[in-house]
Scaffold this motif. Structure first.
Motif, PDB file in Angstrom:
ATOM      1  N   CYS A  39      31.267  40.799  31.645  1.00 48.12           N
ATOM      2  CA  CYS A  39      32.411  41.266  32.035  1.00 48.12           C
ATOM      3  C   CYS A  39      33.516  40.394  32.030  1.00 48.12           C
ATOM      4  O   CYS A  39      33.118  39.221  32.123  1.00 48.12           O
ATOM      5  N   ASP A  40      34.426  40.900  31.419  1.00 45.19           N
ATOM      6  CA  ASP A  40      35.586  39.961  31.354  1.00 45.19           C
ATOM      7  C   ASP A  40      36.501  39.698  32.802  1.00 45.19           C
ATOM      8  O   ASP A  40      36.949  40.847  32.850  1.00 45.19           O
ATOM      9  N   PRO A  41      36.740  38.551  33.146  1.00 42.79           N
ATOM     10  CA  PRO A  41      37.533  38.554  34.400  1.00 42.79           C
ATOM     11  C   PRO A  41      38.955  38.799  34.537  1.00 42.79           C
ATOM     12  O   PRO A  41      39.860  37.500  34.415  1.00 42.79           O
ATOM     13  N   ASP A  45      39.725  42.003  41.358  1.00 42.52           N
ATOM     14  CA  ASP A  45      38.930  43.288  42.048  1.00 42.52           C
ATOM     15  C   ASP A  45      38.027  44.121  41.076  1.00 42.52           C
ATOM     16  O   ASP A  45      38.293  44.529  40.205  1.00 42.52           O
ATOM     17  N   LEU A  46      36.898  44.380  41.940  1.00 36.32           N
ATOM     18  CA  LEU A  46      35.945  45.297  41.439  1.00 36.32           C
ATOM     19  C   LEU A  46      35.768  46.620  42.114  1.00 36.32           C
ATOM     20  O   LEU A  46      36.126  46.375  43.464  1.00 36.32           O
ATOM     21  N   GLY A  72      32.886  36.697  30.855  1.00 29.19           N
ATOM     22  CA  GLY A  72      33.806  36.467  29.394  1.00 29.19           C
ATOM     23  C   GLY A  72      34.807  35.526  29.584  1.00 29.19           C
ATOM     24  O   GLY A  72      36.053  35.988  29.350  1.00 29.19           O
ATOM     25  N   ASP A  73      34.706  34.291  29.802  1.00 31.07           N
ATOM     26  CA  ASP A  73      35.828  33.358  30.073  1.00 31.07           C
ATOM     27  C   ASP A  73      36.326  33.177  28.749  1.00 31.07           C
ATOM     28  O   ASP A  73      37.703  32.925  28.686  1.00 31.07           O
ATOM     29  N   ASN A  99      39.758  34.579  38.754  1.00 28.84           N
ATOM     30  CA  ASN A  99      39.062  35.985  38.836  1.00 28.84           C
ATOM     31  C   ASN A  99      37.586  35.976  38.732  1.00 28.84           C
ATOM     32  O   ASN A  99      36.748  36.780  39.327  1.00 28.84           O
ATOM     33  N   ALA A 100      37.037  34.793  37.824  1.00 24.64           N
ATOM     34  CA  ALA A 100      35.699  35.002  37.666  1.00 24.64           C
ATOM     35  C   ALA A 100      34.798  34.680  38.919  1.00 24.64           C
ATOM     36  O   ALA A 100      33.593  35.212  39.228  1.00 24.64           O
TER      37      ALA A 100
END
Length: 386
Positions: A39-41, A45-46, A72-73, A99-100
């Motif tokens: 997952c790319d941050p 929010d999710l 995915g930083d 975000n991460a």
């Protein structure tokens, strides 16, 4: 659990499975599988749409396999082109890491943190792009293969630009699978190309190729578009119990069955035997309990029955002071219900705004000789104080 039974559970709600025979073979081997989800941050929010693949990863965990959540930083700075009609803006390193942190906090509302390995793909991709290894990888993937993607075709036809970094994105994601020696990779249906590239890169590196499993993109509460914060049709993992319960209760009966299939492990045949209203309340209870516990689910149900079933105003309405003489649009913006005057007026034009139970027919100043209640939609209530 028997392999056949486990396979049936894992296949539930999946769209692509490449391949079922390979997955059955891996499960039969008795090996603890490495199951990867990237997952790319790109935001903080999710929502329930993200939880579809998280639920599948949790199922693998419950079956005793190793879940690897790849943050995915590195790739967040590139921009995943999947399903997009324009280039995604690049984020700063600071924003990506911020975000991460929120991603992992929210993901652990679904995943078992004690059984989850979290990895950042800059760990292997930073050195990868500075070595000659990347040249060998690039030489084995043709431009024809990359540009065969539906999203690229549509953008080229529309004359929209495609950056070289976007072309390389699938190779970077595939390299994640090589670095982790992934046995299974999960993703949404829009990720199928990237996941298959991972299989190919593993073969190129002498590894047994990963099984690819994709899940459908969850339809939002409007019943039309995919769930997205930008469409305003999402249920956030950080929503309050009351908001989460109310949003679930607002979906159609048809959509309810998709939510049951993709977000729970309930027996669908048994669900279909229930009255739709009871089935929907049960769905809301199950999902709110997952994110807020049994107490949160009780609070959500009580709020729903008071406000929607009995048509009463909630007791804990936020207050907006000095509201006398303000335009309705200004109140909606100040209360955080609308982001702009245009959005506020759109709500008014749609008949979604009421004052003391009466629909507001135009954007006009509110006159207060006493406290009044403004309602926007089914869930937003504001006490207007002079």
């Amino acid at each position: 659990m028997e392999v056949k039974e486990a396979l049936k559970l894992l296949k539930r709600g999946t769209i692509d499975l490449v391949s079922e025979a390979e997955l059955e073979k891996k499960l039969t081997s008795g090996k603890k599988l490495t199951v990867k989800l990237g997952c790319d941050p790109t935001s903080s929010d999710l929502h329930f749409g993200h939880s579809v693949v998280l639920n599948k990863l949790r199922t693998f965990q419950d079956l005793g396999h190793t879940a690897v959540l790849v943050i995915g930083d590195f790739t967040a700075g590139v921009g995943d082109p999947s399903g997009r009609d324009s280039t995604r803006p690049m984020l700063s390193r600071e924003q990506i890491l911020k975000n991460a942190k929120t991603y992992t906090d929210q993901a652990f509302k679904v995943l078992d943190p004690a059984k989850t390995i979290v990895r950042f793909n800059s760990e292997w991709l930073d050195p990868f792009i500075t070595t000659k290894e990347i040249l060998g990888t690039l030489s084995k993937v043709t431009m024809a293969q990359v540009l065969e993607r539906d999203d690229f075709k549509k953008r080229m036809k529309a004359g929209n630009p495609i950056s070289v970094l976007e072309v390389m994105y699938s190779l970077f994601q595939g390299q994640d699978s090589v670095a982790l020696k992934a046995d299974v990779e999960l993703g949404g249906t829009d990720q199928i190309f990237n996941l298959l590239v991972g299989r190919q890169l593993q073969k190129n590196n002498g590894q047994e190729p990963q099984v690819v499993m994709t899940m459908p993109l969850l339809v939002g509460t409007d019943g039309v578009k995919k769930m997205s914060k930008s469409y305003g049709n999402y249920i956030g993992l950080n929503d309050t119990p009351e908001d989460m319960f109310g949003k679930i209760m607002s979906i159609s009966d048809e959509l309810m069955m998709q939510y049951y299939e993709l977000l729970t492990i309930e027996n669908l045949d048994e669900v279909k035997q229930k009255h739709p209203m009871q089935a929907k309340k049960d769905l809301a209870r199950i999902l709110v309990t997952r994110f807020h516990g049994e107490e949160g689910a009780r609070a959500g149900l009580e709020h729903f029955e008071k406000v929607f079933s009995k048509k009463e105003n909630p007791d804990d309405m936020p207050e907006l002071k000095n509201a006398d003489g303000k335009l309705i649009s200004a109140i909606l913006i100040e209360a955080g219900i609308a982001k702009s005057k245009n959005e506020a007026r759109r709500l008014i034009d749609q008949g979604a705004v009421k004052i003391d139970g009466e629909k507001a027919v135009r954007d006009e100043a509110v006159s207060l000789d006493k406290n009044r209640v403004l309602q926007a939609g089914k869930r937003h209530f504001i006490k207007l104080v002079k």
